[in-house]
Design an enzyme around this catalytic site. Structure first.
Site, mmCIF file in Angstrom:
data_model
loop_
_atom_site.group_PDB
_atom_site.id
_atom_site.type_symbol
_atom_site.label_atom_id
_atom_site.label_comp_id
_atom_site.label_asym_id
_atom_site.label_seq_id
_atom_site.Cartn_x
_atom_site.Cartn_y
_atom_site.Cartn_z
ATOM 1 N N LYS A 1 -16.489 -26.035 9.698
ATOM 2 C CA LYS A 1 -15.849 -26.602 10.666
ATOM 3 C C LYS A 1 -15.735 -25.195 11.988
ATOM 4 C CE LYS A 1 -10.731 -27.975 11.927
ATOM 5 N NZ LYS A 1 -9.669 -28.655 11.271
ATOM 6 N N ASP B 1 -6.792 -24.479 17.616
ATOM 7 C CA ASP B 1 -6.614 -26.393 17.047
ATOM 8 C C ASP B 1 -4.786 -26.237 17.531
ATOM 9 O OD1 ASP B 1 -6.053 -28.682 16.212
ATOM 10 O OD2 ASP B 1 -5.810 -28.147 13.753
ATOM 11 N N LYS C 1 0.725 -29.646 17.149
ATOM 12 C CA LYS C 1 1.724 -29.308 16.075
ATOM 13 C C LYS C 1 2.787 -28.415 16.526
ATOM 14 C CE LYS C 1 -2.689 -28.039 14.093
ATOM 15 N NZ LYS C 1 -2.096 -28.226 12.502
ATOM 16 N N ASP D 1 -9.266 -21.562 13.248
ATOM 17 C CA ASP D 1 -9.541 -22.913 12.090
ATOM 18 C C ASP D 1 -10.652 -23.254 11.611
ATOM 19 O OD1 ASP D 1 -8.991 -25.180 11.192
ATOM 20 O OD2 ASP D 1 -8.093 -25.984 13.089
ATOM 21 N N ASP E 1 -4.551 -34.740 15.903
ATOM 22 C CA ASP E 1 -4.296 -33.690 14.989
ATOM 23 C C ASP E 1 -5.714 -33.262 13.445
ATOM 24 O OD1 ASP E 1 -3.895 -30.393 14.490
ATOM 25 O OD2 ASP E 1 -1.817 -31.438 13.606
ATOM 26 N N GLU F 1 -8.901 -33.553 13.797
ATOM 27 C CA GLU F 1 -9.423 -33.024 14.420
ATOM 28 C C GLU F 1 -10.963 -32.868 13.268
ATOM 29 O OE1 GLU F 1 -7.476 -30.521 14.168
ATOM 30 O OE2 GLU F 1 -8.456 -29.659 13.818
ATOM 31 N N ARG G 1 -11.813 -33.588 10.596
ATOM 32 C CA ARG G 1 -12.864 -34.255 9.918
ATOM 33 C C ARG G 1 -13.886 -35.002 10.932
ATOM 34 N NH1 ARG G 1 -7.887 -37.225 6.852
ATOM 35 N NH2 ARG G 1 -6.645 -35.319 7.604
HETATM 36 N N1 BES Z 1 -6.941 -26.938 10.973
HETATM 37 C C1 BES Z 1 -5.486 -28.264 9.877
HETATM 38 C C2 BES Z 1 -5.153 -27.581 8.801
HETATM 39 C C3 BES Z 1 -4.479 -26.557 8.498
HETATM 40 C C4 BES Z 1 -2.980 -26.324 8.810
HETATM 41 C C5 BES Z 1 -5.121 -25.332 8.287
HETATM 42 C C6 BES Z 1 -2.993 -25.198 8.295
HETATM 43 C C7 BES Z 1 -4.848 -24.612 7.961
HETATM 44 C C8 BES Z 1 -3.230 -23.680 7.594
HETATM 45 C C9 BES Z 1 -6.051 -29.646 10.402
HETATM 46 O O1 BES Z 1 -6.625 -29.698 11.661
HETATM 47 C C10 BES Z 1 -4.191 -29.947 10.345
HETATM 48 O O2 BES Z 1 -4.549 -30.159 11.586
HETATM 49 N N2 BES Z 1 -5.142 -31.409 9.660
HETATM 50 C C11 BES Z 1 -3.022 -32.027 9.329
HETATM 51 C C12 BES Z 1 -4.139 -33.170 9.229
HETATM 52 C C13 BES Z 1 -2.890 -34.645 8.981
HETATM 53 C C14 BES Z 1 -2.539 -35.013 10.583
HETATM 54 C C15 BES Z 1 -3.520 -35.449 8.206
HETATM 55 C C16 BES Z 1 -2.583 -31.466 8.329
HETATM 56 O O3 BES Z 1 -3.156 -31.034 7.513
HETATM 57 O O4 BES Z 1 -1.299 -31.636 8.739
HETATM 58 ZN ZN ZN Z 2 -8.030 -28.086 12.438
HETATM 59 MN MN MN Z 3 -5.453 -30.074 12.938
#
Ligand code: BES
Ligand code: ZN
Ligand code: MN
Length: 496
Positions: free
Chosen positions: A264, A269, A276, A287, A346, A348, A350
């Site tokens: 990824k 992000d 966020k 990210d 968010d 994104e 996947r």
């Molecule tokens: N990049 C984030 C995941 C992340 C969070 C990595 C904190 C490192 C530290 C990912 O893109 C994300 O935002 N995931 C969301 C998914 C949710 C919207 C289903 C999450 O984990 O909150």
């Molecule tokens: Zn992310």
């Molecule tokens: Mn995200």
């Protein structure tokens, strides 16, 4: 690094280093130090306990010359990680006055694993001078140091030519992996304004040119023609176009297997319109930790000339906010042809992985298909910062990765991907949605989403490295890159 070997205690570099595991009373080492320095056993025992990263420094005379003798503690039952950490920390703390050579005493060290110790020591030493202050004006970029003029003298008795070669090989591997980790830590630590997707692509092109692997970068127009609609949908809010970086390394002889790696590469992000909170948003420059693991492994594997056919694919984009941004509820297409309802912009990672995984599965049919991604906060809540999440449809593959994680200290812990989780990803309007109906088990439902796009590949593993790619360390006040995944992947490529 110049490697020299001596059979008996002594030094041509002026500094002898003995790594000491905290096992029993390490009496033989104490006796050796006592006999060389003239100090009493009890005095040395008071000075040094063998704790992780502990050091004790002595002087000893050899004829008319005075040399240094340093005991370096590795703590109890040290593994690769502890060995690496203690060497890295030693060099970090002494980087202003680190000598032009050291003598490493493998003969008297009580760790009992000379090759592992040596490789870890070199890995740690090379990372030692790493500094996160790359953008401070006085630091001049803090580049990967040159080790050509450094002498590493090894004390080890009765080695044959073959064993000497293996020792040199361990040094080389430790250095190559460390140099890949260094560059990847630089990329992960770099702020988003210094590393748009084109910057990752440029790094890959340059690395491929230097180390002899092919790199093809697909730009927006080509991505549109190819139908990379999920990657493009995530990119819509960004001023920088997306890229798909495709790296391919072929060994000189017949490859023992073909491995596809996907990482990824979200260079920042924001969450997109599902924005966020701002408190820790600056950490979202990390990210692209999965991309870094894949790019570092590509470079290291080709430098080590591993006998595998390796395909590394990095989909890269920023996830930003704009009038053009994809909106919650939008239905998008994908490279696979399947449609996706974007409930949350968010989620994104996947989306871009769906395109990249499908691309590798369809066009390369690798024996193993692995992806690494800083994918979910849920994985951090589940495993904290001490292991990445491991998800696989192949038990033998999961076991191999788990074991390599335990060996290298880049730990992985498996979570289930039972069919029961799939229905939470069903959409009313499209083939699948990108957010689960339930707030529970978010790391698992994310993995289920990815699995939907692997074309039923029989040996796929997904590693959620959100908690381990970027973290607290003694080397910076804020969180910083760990280099997680480079060593794990190289070991996997060597073994699988
Ligand atoms: N990049 C984030 C995941 C992340 C969070 C990595 C904190 C490192 C530290 C990912 O893109 C994300 O935002 N995931 C969301 C998914 C949710 C919207 C289903 C999450 O984990 O909150
Ligand atoms: Zn992310
Ligand atoms: Mn995200």
């Amino acid at each position: 690094m110049k490697v020299e070997i001596r059979q008996q205690f002594g030094t041509s570099t002026g500094v002898v280093l003995i790594p000491v595991a905290k096992q029993g009373d390490f009496k033989d080492i104490i006796t050796l130090v006592a006999s060389k320095t003239g100090l009493s056993d009890s005095l040395i025992n008071e000075e040094f306990k063998g704790d992780l990263k502990e050091t004790a420094s002595f002087f000893f005379k050899d004829g008319s010359q005075t040399h240094r003798l340093i005991l370096l503690g590795l703590g109890e039952n040290p593994g690769f990680k502890e060995m690496l950490q203690s060497f890295r920390s030693l060099v970090f703390r002494n980087k202003e006055k680190f000598p032009k050579g050291i003598t490493l005493d493998l003969e008297h060290s009580n760790t009992g694993a000379p090759y592992q110790l040596l490789e870890a020591a070199v890995n740690g030493m090379v990372l030692g001078p790493y500094d996160t202050g790359k953008f401070k004006t006085e630091q001049n970029g803090n580049k990967v140091p040159e080790w050509e003029d450094f002498t590493l003298e090894l004390i080890i008795a009765g080695t044959s030519g073959g064993e000497e070669n293996e020792l040199k090989q361990a040094v080389r591997k430790g250095q190559i992996i460390a140099e890949a980790q260094w560059q990847m830590m630089d990329l992960v630590n770099a702020p988003a304004n210094k590393k748009p997707p084109q910057h990752l692509a440029a790094w890959a092109i340059e690395s491929g040119r230097k180390h002899g692997y092919d790199v093809k970068v697909y730009e927006l127009k080509e991505l549109q023609e190819m139908g990379m609609e999920a990657l493009i949908a995530v990119n819509r809010g960004s001023e920088h176009p997306p890229v798909l970086i495709v790296m391919e390394y072929k060994p000189a002889g017949t490859p023992v297997k073909k491995v596809g790696l996907v990482g990824k590469g979200v260079t920042f992000d924001t969450g997109g319109l599902s924005l966020k909170p701002s408190g820790n948003m600056h950490y979202m420059k990390s990210d692209m930790g999965g991309a870094a693991a894949v790019m570092g492994a590509m470079e290291a594997a080709s430098r080590l000339q591993l006998p595998v056919h390796l395909i590394g694919v990095v989909p890269s984009t920023e996830n930003s906010v704009d009038a053009n941004s994809t909106k919650p509820g939008d239905v998008i297409g994908s490279y696979s042809g399947k449609t996706i309802e974007v409930i949350d912009t968010d989620a994104e990672g996947r989306l871009i992985l769906a395109d990249a995984l499908n691309y590798v599965a369809k066009n390369y049919q690798p024996d193993f298909l692995l992806d690494l991604a800083t994918l979910t906060g849920s994985c951090i809540r589940t495993l904290g910062t001490h292991a990445g999440g491991l998800f696989s449809n192949n038990e033998a593959l999961a076991k191999t990765l788990y074991e390599i994680g335990m060996e290298t200290g880049e730990r992985l812990w498996q979570l289930p991907i039972w069919e029961d989780y799939q229905k939470e990803m069903n959409s009313d309007v499209a083939d699948i949605k990108n957010l689960s109906s339930s707030p529970a088990a978010g790391a698992i439902t994310a993995a289920k989403f990815l699995e939907f796009f692997i074309e039923k590949h029989p040996a796929w593993a997904h590693m959620d490295i959100a908690g381990v790619a970027f973290g607290d360390s003694e080397f910076s006040k804020q969180k910083s890159a760990t280099g997680f995944g480079v060593r794990l992947l190289v070991e996997f490529l060597e073994k699988a």
